[in-house]
Design a protein around this motif. Structure first.
Motif, PDB file in Angstrom:
ATOM      1  N   ASN A 164      26.357  41.523  -4.347  1.00  0.00           N
ATOM      2  CA  ASN A 164      27.355  40.490  -4.631  1.00  0.00           C
ATOM      3  C   ASN A 164      26.895  39.398  -5.597  1.00  0.00           C
ATOM      4  N   ASN A 165      25.651  39.499  -6.075  1.00  0.00           N
ATOM      5  CA  ASN A 165      25.094  38.574  -7.070  1.00  0.00           C
ATOM      6  C   ASN A 165      24.834  37.147  -6.582  1.00  0.00           C
ATOM      7  N   LYS A 166      25.172  36.835  -5.345  1.00  0.00           N
ATOM      8  CA  LYS A 166      24.886  35.499  -4.810  1.00  0.00           C
ATOM      9  C   LYS A 166      24.975  35.515  -3.288  1.00  0.00           C
ATOM     10  N   LEU A 167      24.445  34.444  -2.678  1.00  0.00           N
ATOM     11  CA  LEU A 167      24.510  34.289  -1.222  1.00  0.00           C
ATOM     12  C   LEU A 167      25.547  33.232  -0.859  1.00  0.00           C
ATOM     13  N   PRO A 168      26.208  33.383   0.296  1.00  0.00           N
ATOM     14  CA  PRO A 168      27.083  32.310   0.781  1.00  0.00           C
ATOM     15  C   PRO A 168      26.245  31.084   1.168  1.00  0.00           C
ATOM     16  N   ARG A 169      26.887  29.969   1.392  1.00  0.00           N
ATOM     17  CA  ARG A 169      26.172  28.727   1.696  1.00  0.00           C
ATOM     18  C   ARG A 169      25.666  28.697   3.147  1.00  0.00           C
ATOM     19  N   ILE A 170      26.377  29.376   4.058  1.00  0.00           N
ATOM     20  CA  ILE A 170      26.015  29.304   5.482  1.00  0.00           C
ATOM     21  C   ILE A 170      25.724  30.709   5.999  1.00  0.00           C
ATOM     22  N   LEU A 171      24.560  30.854   6.638  1.00  0.00           N
ATOM     23  CA  LEU A 171      24.136  32.136   7.209  1.00  0.00           C
ATOM     24  C   LEU A 171      24.116  32.029   8.727  1.00  0.00           C
ATOM     25  N   HIS A 172      24.862  32.917   9.388  1.00  0.00           N
ATOM     26  CA  HIS A 172      24.860  32.997  10.848  1.00  0.00           C
ATOM     27  C   HIS A 172      24.066  34.251  11.246  1.00  0.00           C
ATOM     28  N   ILE A 173      23.112  34.103  12.152  1.00  0.00           N
ATOM     29  CA  ILE A 173      22.302  35.235  12.610  1.00  0.00           C
ATOM     30  C   ILE A 173      22.483  35.390  14.112  1.00  0.00           C
ATOM     31  N   ASN A 174      22.900  36.575  14.530  1.00  0.00           N
ATOM     32  CA  ASN A 174      23.030  36.889  15.956  1.00  0.00           C
ATOM     33  C   ASN A 174      22.017  37.975  16.299  1.00  0.00           C
ATOM     34  N   ALA A 175      21.060  37.648  17.178  1.00  0.00           N
ATOM     35  CA  ALA A 175      20.009  38.599  17.546  1.00  0.00           C
ATOM     36  C   ALA A 175      19.755  38.503  19.045  1.00  0.00           C
ATOM     37  N   ASP A 176      18.915  39.392  19.559  1.00  0.00           N
ATOM     38  CA  ASP A 176      18.607  39.336  20.988  1.00  0.00           C
ATOM     39  C   ASP A 176      17.739  38.107  21.272  1.00  0.00           C
ATOM     40  N   ASN A 177      17.518  37.846  22.553  1.00  0.00           N
ATOM     41  CA  ASN A 177      16.838  36.613  22.951  1.00  0.00           C
ATOM     42  C   ASN A 177      15.340  36.761  23.145  1.00  0.00           C
ATOM     43  N   CYS A 178      14.736  37.716  22.456  1.00  0.00           N
ATOM     44  CA  CYS A 178      13.292  37.910  22.598  1.00  0.00           C
ATOM     45  C   CYS A 178      12.559  36.754  21.920  1.00  0.00           C
ATOM     46  N   TRP A 179      11.949  35.886  22.697  1.00  0.00           N
ATOM     47  CA  TRP A 179      11.284  34.709  22.140  1.00  0.00           C
ATOM     48  C   TRP A 179      10.039  35.087  21.339  1.00  0.00           C
ATOM     49  N   ARG A 180       9.422  36.239  21.653  1.00  0.00           N
ATOM     50  CA  ARG A 180       8.197  36.623  20.942  1.00  0.00           C
ATOM     51  C   ARG A 180       8.476  37.083  19.518  1.00  0.00           C
ATOM     52  N   VAL A 225      13.555  27.531   4.041  1.00  0.00           N
ATOM     53  CA  VAL A 225      14.390  28.095   2.968  1.00  0.00           C
ATOM     54  C   VAL A 225      14.993  26.957   2.159  1.00  0.00           C
ATOM     55  N   ASP A 226      14.911  27.063   0.867  1.00  0.00           N
ATOM     56  CA  ASP A 226      15.418  26.023  -0.039  1.00  0.00           C
ATOM     57  C   ASP A 226      16.915  25.821   0.183  1.00  0.00           C
ATOM     58  N   SER A 227      17.330  24.567   0.305  1.00  0.00           N
ATOM     59  CA  SER A 227      18.738  24.258   0.581  1.00  0.00           C
ATOM     60  C   SER A 227      19.654  24.615  -0.580  1.00  0.00           C
ATOM     61  N   THR A 228      19.076  24.836  -1.762  1.00  0.00           N
ATOM     62  CA  THR A 228      19.914  25.289  -2.886  1.00  0.00           C
ATOM     63  C   THR A 228      20.244  26.779  -2.778  1.00  0.00           C
ATOM     64  N   VAL A 229      19.444  27.495  -1.948  1.00  0.00           N
ATOM     65  CA  VAL A 229      19.696  28.921  -1.729  1.00  0.00           C
ATOM     66  C   VAL A 229      20.653  29.104  -0.551  1.00  0.00           C
ATOM     67  N   LEU A 230      20.299  28.529   0.587  1.00  0.00           N
ATOM     68  CA  LEU A 230      21.157  28.544   1.773  1.00  0.00           C
ATOM     69  C   LEU A 230      21.252  27.131   2.310  1.00  0.00           C
ATOM     70  N   ASN A 231      22.467  26.639   2.428  1.00  0.00           N
ATOM     71  CA  ASN A 231      22.663  25.263   2.868  1.00  0.00           C
ATOM     72  C   ASN A 231      22.450  25.103   4.372  1.00  0.00           C
ATOM     73  N   GLN A 232      22.756  26.161   5.126  1.00  0.00           N
ATOM     74  CA  GLN A 232      22.659  26.073   6.594  1.00  0.00           C
ATOM     75  C   GLN A 232      22.394  27.462   7.164  1.00  0.00           C
ATOM     76  N   ILE A 233      21.445  27.535   8.123  1.00  0.00           N
ATOM     77  CA  ILE A 233      21.157  28.788   8.835  1.00  0.00           C
ATOM     78  C   ILE A 233      21.338  28.522  10.319  1.00  0.00           C
ATOM     79  N   ILE A 234      22.167  29.305  10.965  1.00  0.00           N
ATOM     80  CA  ILE A 234      22.442  29.142  12.403  1.00  0.00           C
ATOM     81  C   ILE A 234      21.980  30.392  13.119  1.00  0.00           C
ATOM     82  N   LEU A 235      20.993  30.230  14.013  1.00  0.00           N
ATOM     83  CA  LEU A 235      20.422  31.361  14.751  1.00  0.00           C
ATOM     84  C   LEU A 235      20.901  31.306  16.193  1.00  0.00           C
TER      85      LEU A 235
END
Length: 198
Positions: free
Chosen positions: A158-174, A188-198
């Motif tokens: 897609n030639n670019k990334l969206p501003r906000i990345l949502h990540i849904n993963a299992d709860n393995c703390w290790r 991660v540089d805020s010019t690349v991704l403005n917000q990451i939600i894990l």
């Protein structure tokens, strides 16, 4: 009424499989079965109901994230990733272990499945599987590597990334929610991704 099939292609999960239930659900069912008094039974049922409601809210939240990334693909991307249980993916896969097969060498094969939700893709998603034949450590390094490959793949498509990345993963703390993963994501540089939600 014609309903669109939303299941993954060629993947079916049996209702009798432990894959379709979380460990807390199974523990609560066992607690209910072992109840010896009416009070114990009432407690087990109330805990099951509370857990079901909590799980339902979590599912609604995940569904909202999915719709958000499909409705607003320029600003939101939703990634889901999960690992297969190690013992189920060893090769060769022996269905009925016996004396002859119990001592044979088994190649550790770890499988990570991922889904990227975005309306930039056909059917609003792109599915990837990563197979690790024990060639690198099964740790937070693997999680960061998979995330990097997914984002690289998205940019290639897609030639670019969206501003906000949502990540849904299992709860393995290790592995997934370790300080290593959080440190890398936080840098991660805020010019690349403005917000990451894990």
């Amino acid at each position: 009424e014609n309903r669109k099939d939303k299941s993954l292609p060629c993947v079916r999960i049996s209702s009798y499989s432990t894959h379709s239930k979380c460990s807390q659900c199974i523990a609560l069912v066992v607690l209910q079965r072992r109840s010896v008094s009416e009070d114990d039974l009432a407690l087990a049922k109330s805990l099951k109901l509370k857990h079901r409601q909590c799980y339902s809210h979590a599912r609604d939240y995940i569904e909202n994230l999915r719709h958000l990334s499909i409705s607003h693909p320029e600003s939101h991307l939703f990634l889901q990733l999960d690992d297969m249980d190690n013992m189920k993916s060893y090769l060769p896969r022996v269905l009925e272990p016996g004396k002859k097969t119990s001592k044979i060498f088994k190649l550790p094969s770890k499988i990570t499945g991922t889904i990227m939700y975005s309306s930039h893709y056909p059917m609003n998603r792109k599915i990837n599987f990563f197979i690790n034949h024990n060639n690198f450590e099964q740790s937070s390094n693997k999680v960061v590597s998979v995330l990097f490959l997914l984002l690289k793949d998205f940019v290639a498509d897609n030639n670019k990334l969206p501003r906000i990345l949502h990540i849904n993963a299992d709860n393995c703390w290790r592995r997934v929610k370790s300080s290593n993963v959080l440190d890398i994501l936080s840098n991660v540089d805020s010019t690349v991704l403005n917000q990451i939600i894990l």
